[in-house]
Write an enzyme that holds these catalytic residues in place. Structure first.
Site, short mmCIF file in Angstrom:
data_model
loop_
_atom_site.label_atom_id
_atom_site.label_comp_id
_atom_site.label_asym_id
_atom_site.label_seq_id
_atom_site.Cartn_x
_atom_site.Cartn_y
_atom_site.Cartn_z
N SER A 7 7.60 51.10 77.12
CA SER A 7 8.68 51.15 78.10
C SER A 7 8.12 51.45 79.50
O SER A 7 8.77 51.15 80.49
CB SER A 7 9.68 52.23 77.71
N TYR A 38 13.34 53.81 77.36
CA TYR A 38 13.91 53.21 76.16
C TYR A 38 14.51 54.30 75.25
O TYR A 38 15.40 54.02 74.46
CB TYR A 38 12.82 52.49 75.34
N GLY A 39 13.95 55.50 75.38
CA GLY A 39 14.25 56.57 74.42
C GLY A 39 15.69 57.05 74.39
O GLY A 39 16.08 57.81 73.50
N CYS A 69 5.11 51.96 72.14
CA CYS A 69 6.31 52.78 72.34
C CYS A 69 6.94 53.14 71.00
O CYS A 69 7.22 52.25 70.19
CB CYS A 69 7.29 51.98 73.19
N THR A 176 5.01 58.40 73.23
CA THR A 176 3.80 58.06 73.99
C THR A 176 3.30 59.18 74.91
O THR A 176 2.10 59.32 75.13
CB THR A 176 4.10 56.85 74.91
#
Ligand code: DGL
Length: 250
Positions: A7, A38-39, A69, A176
């Site tokens: 991401s 994205y999380g 990711c 990450t």
């Protein structure tokens, strides 16, 4: 040549592990910085972005694509995404095996984003009790560069306290950004708790399959948004002030 996507720039921690284990391999890295994070997004949206990322890396001529990711890896596993042209690896599966082989108490902890915890993919693959902790505040703290800050220390303590109360002896760093906080996390959990860095685990796995013979390995970095903030972070993570970064639209 291996392609990696994330991401943002956090996935460079995974790239670093791969480069260490495969010094002759060439890499293409794509950070979707324009659509980060994205999380906090739904699996459907992350899957859509993931497909575009894979497509872009394929156009660069890679034979292997790594989802660096964890939130994207979770979505790949949730939808069982496959690709007929490239080998598609994720950072979740290898770390599950590693954690299971390391635990002596059969109690494993997971620190990850909300999307990864809610995606439930670690729970599906780990047969021993798994205690998951969403740690959303750690991503912005790392991006602010507060790696050794007392505030980060307090936040880490808050997140690991329930895991320690559940007597885990292994914790998977399922995001990450978290390997950058490894010394701080290790300090808070004590030396008896083993930390699994999924990037390192995947690198060990891929190194066994690597067929790279080139003596002058290449690195290309593409970002969907090239702010100075991301460029600086990338330079810090890779410890390289001369990175050549290209901005692209997907
Ligand atoms: N790369 C993401 C992960 O590993 C963390 C940052 C984000 O939320 O996009 O889950």
């Amino acid at each position: 040549m291996i392609g990696l996507f994330d991401s943002g720039i956090g996935g460079l921690t995974v790239l670093k592990s791969l480069q260490e284990k495969m010094p002759n391999e060439s890499f293409v890295y794509l950070g979707d910085t324009a659509r980060l994070p994205y999380g906090t997004k739904s699996p459907e949206t992350i899957l859509r972005y993931t497909k575009q990322n894979v497509q872009f890396l394929k156009q660069q001529g890679v034979h292997t694509v790594v989802s660096a990711c964890h939130s994207a890896s979770s979505s790949i596993l949730f939808y069982d995404l496959k690709d007929e042209d490239v080998d598609l690896y994720n950072v979740i599966e290898p770390s599950c095996s590693e954690a299971q082989s390391l635990t002596k108490t059969q109690r494993i902890g997971l620190m990850a984003t909300q999307a990864t915890v809610e995606g439930g993919q670690y729970h599906k693959r780990i047969s021993t009790p798994l205690f998951a902790q969403a740690c959303p505040l750690l991503v912005p703290l790392v991006e602010a560069g507060w790696i050794n800050d007392p505030i980060s220390e307090m936040v880490v303590e808050k997140y690991v306290t329930p895991l320690l109360a559940d007597s885990v002896d292994v914790i998977i760093l399922g995001c990450t950004h978290f390997p950058l906080l490894k010394p701080l996390i290790q300090k808070k959990v004590g030396s008896q708790v083993r930390l699994v860095d999924p990037g390192e685990t995947l690198a060990t796995l891929l190194a066994k399959k690597s067929i790279a013979t080139k003596q002058s390995p290449q690195l290309k970095i593409f970002l969907t948004d090239e702010s100075q903030h991301f460029v600086r972070l990338a330079q810090q993570i890779l410890n390289d002030q001369n990175l050549h970064i290209q901005k692209i639209d997907l």
